[in-house]
Design a protein around this motif. Structure first.
Motif: not given
Length: 245
Positions: A67-87
């Motif tokens: 849970i701990k590692l999944g949350t760290i990686v997942g929250l970081s990826a949320f914002f960059s994924s949104f930016a990637g979709a825009k690109l």
């Protein structure tokens, strides 16, 4: 009905290997059913938010999730994924086919090298600062790739969890399902705002893949490790080849 049944069978495979399956969904929607690549990208990435929720819960019950590692990686990826979709909207359709296929094939090669040419760590000995720094970097990079090319980056996430965060194979499979959840939400929102999500198609994909992913996750702990390794590698490779065709 054909799309739903196809997605159910695919969902079983995705739940088994711990992947969101956007790459394979994209390949099937474009090659087998003739949908435009941008629509397939947006719809499949949005569908992953629900598919991985089902698979992640099943893996959590099987004690395959950190849970701990999944949350760290997942929250970081949320914002960059949104930016990637825009690109992604600025990439031409023909090029996007090749880029997505290349991503999938490269991920298969990376997993092949890791799983068959090195040993997995049996114990996580990283310090807290290392866990956070490595987790954030993995999340940002994989989220950006997922948003831009419509794939969940599951093999890259698994590779990062195996090598840099020192999880076991089964833990990396289960935790990857958790990480893909915020990635797909962020990327899906990006594609929704650009008008590339087909609501009716999304519903069909969801019905099939959610049911299949829950069933497939039950087999992860039962399967011999060599079988799991082959499935993890073969899935993105086949999806990439379909896109090239």
């Amino acid at each position: 009905m054909i799309i739903i049944m196809t997605m159910f069978l695919l969902g079983i495979l995705l739940g088994f290997i711990g992947a969101g399956g956007a790459g394979f969904v994209i390949a099937l929607l474009t090659v087998a059913f003739g949908f435009p690549i941008h629509t397939a990208l947006g719809t499949s990435l949005a569908a992953m938010a629900f598919t991985t929720l089902s698979g992640a819960y099943s893996h959590f019950r099987e004690k395959n999730v950190d849970i701990k590692l999944g949350t760290i990686v997942g929250l970081s990826a949320f914002f960059s994924s949104f930016a990637g979709a825009k690109l992604a909207v600025y990439i031409q359709e023909d090029l996007l086919h090749y880029f997505t296929a290349a991503m999938l094939l490269l991920s298969a090669v990376c997993m092949l090298i890791k799983l068959f040419m090195s040993t997995e760590s049996s114990e996580n000995k990283l310090k807290t600062r290392q866990l956070w720094s490595r987790g954030i970097v993995i999340g940002v990079l994989t989220g950006l790739l997922a948003g831009m090319f419509g794939v969940g980056s599951a093999p890259f996430i698994q590779l990062g969890l195996l090598i840099f965060l020192q999880l076991s194979l089964r833990q990396s499979v289960g935790t990857t399902m958790l990480v893909i959840l915020p990635i797909s939400i962020g990327g899906g929102l990006g594609y929704v705002t650009e008008g590339f999500v087909d609501g009716a198609l999304l519903l069909k994909v969801l019905i099939g893949t959610m049911a299949g992913a829950y069933v497939g996750a039950k087999f992860t702990n039962l399967a011999p490790k060599p079988v799991l390794k082959v499935a993890v590698i073969a899935t993105p490779a086949v999806a990439g080849l379909l896109l090239l065709i």
